[in-house]
Scaffold this motif. Structure first.
Motif, PDB file in Angstrom:
ATOM      1  N   GLU A 100     -54.355 -35.326  -9.335  1.00  9.07           N
ATOM      2  CA  GLU A 100     -53.865 -34.063 -10.220  1.00  9.07           C
ATOM      3  C   GLU A 100     -54.786 -33.607 -10.892  1.00  9.07           C
ATOM      4  O   GLU A 100     -54.861 -32.150 -11.055  1.00  9.07           O
ATOM      5  N   ARG A 101     -55.652 -34.328 -11.709  1.00  8.19           N
ATOM      6  CA  ARG A 101     -56.538 -33.762 -12.732  1.00  8.19           C
ATOM      7  C   ARG A 101     -57.776 -32.945 -11.938  1.00  8.19           C
ATOM      8  O   ARG A 101     -57.810 -32.002 -12.177  1.00  8.19           O
ATOM      9  N   GLU A 105     -56.373 -29.736 -10.433  1.00  9.70           N
ATOM     10  CA  GLU A 105     -56.145 -28.767 -11.693  1.00  9.70           C
ATOM     11  C   GLU A 105     -57.495 -28.185 -11.883  1.00  9.70           C
ATOM     12  O   GLU A 105     -57.649 -26.911 -12.271  1.00  9.70           O
ATOM     13  N   ARG A 160     -51.333 -24.382 -10.678  1.00  5.21           N
ATOM     14  CA  ARG A 160     -52.277 -25.241 -11.531  1.00  5.21           C
ATOM     15  C   ARG A 160     -51.296 -25.978 -12.677  1.00  5.21           C
ATOM     16  O   ARG A 160     -51.458 -27.104 -13.097  1.00  5.21           O
ATOM     17  N   ASP A 161     -50.388 -25.155 -13.113  1.00  3.22           N
ATOM     18  CA  ASP A 161     -49.529 -25.453 -14.293  1.00  3.22           C
ATOM     19  C   ASP A 161     -48.340 -26.698 -13.671  1.00  3.22           C
ATOM     20  O   ASP A 161     -48.004 -27.498 -14.591  1.00  3.22           O
ATOM     21  N   TYR A 207     -58.256 -25.792  -9.275  1.00  2.77           N
ATOM     22  CA  TYR A 207     -57.310 -24.373  -9.260  1.00  2.77           C
ATOM     23  C   TYR A 207     -58.089 -23.647 -10.241  1.00  2.77           C
ATOM     24  O   TYR A 207     -57.824 -22.235 -10.283  1.00  2.77           O
ATOM     25  N   GLU A 208     -58.598 -24.098 -11.489  1.00  2.00           N
ATOM     26  CA  GLU A 208     -59.157 -23.489 -12.667  1.00  2.00           C
ATOM     27  C   GLU A 208     -60.240 -22.380 -11.739  1.00  2.00           C
ATOM     28  O   GLU A 208     -60.332 -21.226 -12.347  1.00  2.00           O
ATOM     29  N   GLU A 210     -49.498 -28.796 -11.330  1.00  2.00           N
ATOM     30  CA  GLU A 210     -50.177 -29.974 -11.185  1.00  2.00           C
ATOM     31  C   GLU A 210     -50.348 -30.551 -12.678  1.00  2.00           C
ATOM     32  O   GLU A 210     -50.436 -31.816 -12.698  1.00  2.00           O
ATOM     33  N   ARG A 211     -50.322 -30.046 -13.805  1.00  2.00           N
ATOM     34  CA  ARG A 211     -50.356 -30.467 -14.922  1.00  2.00           C
ATOM     35  C   ARG A 211     -48.946 -31.183 -15.386  1.00  2.00           C
ATOM     36  O   ARG A 211     -49.086 -32.427 -15.805  1.00  2.00           O
TER      37      ARG A 211
END
Length: 144
Positions: free
Chosen positions: A24-25, A28, A51-52, A31-32, A54-55
């Protein structure tokens, strides 16, 4: 279903959860990058929402691991993750789409092996992954 998960072994479940925290990290970070190269504000907002999520998934998985084991996952798990930069935005969208579908399959195995009390956590993550796949499908079609 992953052969490891067929046995329903709690150790297999914990192993998948641990690797998923790192995954997941990595997602993230990937996706950034996609946000930084997205051609429109609308596309940036869609990928930011993914992305949010995934966080959120990472937090949920860390909490689930703690509930299942009585201890926190290793500090910094996934913090050193990196990603391979795609050759193009469209290639990145395709890679993200396939990643979301693979994540859904992985989480389905965990879902089936979990005690019922924890299934709502995985259900939320799984439905988010399907939503993300649909968004990436739309982004891919829009940019093809």
């Amino acid at each position: 279903m992953d052969p490891q998960m067929q046995s329903g072994s709690m150790q297999a479940v914990l192993s998948v959860i641990t690797s998923s925290i790192a995954d997941e990290r990595s997602d993230e970070l990937f996706y950034e990058y996609l946000i930084s190269v997205a051609p429109t504000e609308q596309e940036k907002r869609v990928i930011e929402s993914i992305r949010d999520d995934e966080r959120k998934h990472r937090r949920m998985l860390r909490q689930l691991y703690t509930q299942l084991t009585g201890r926190q996952p290793a500090p910094g798990l996934g913090e050193q993750e990196e990603f391979k930069r795609p050759n193009s935005y469209l290639e990145g969208i395709e890679q993200a789409l396939m990643g979301e579908l693979k994540a859904f399959e992985k989480y389905r195995g965990v879902y089936l092996a979990l005690p019922d009390i924890y299934k709502p956590v995985l259900f939320e993550i799984m439905t988010d992954e399907m939503k993300h796949a649909n968004y990436y499908n739309w982004l891919y079609a829009k940019n093809k």
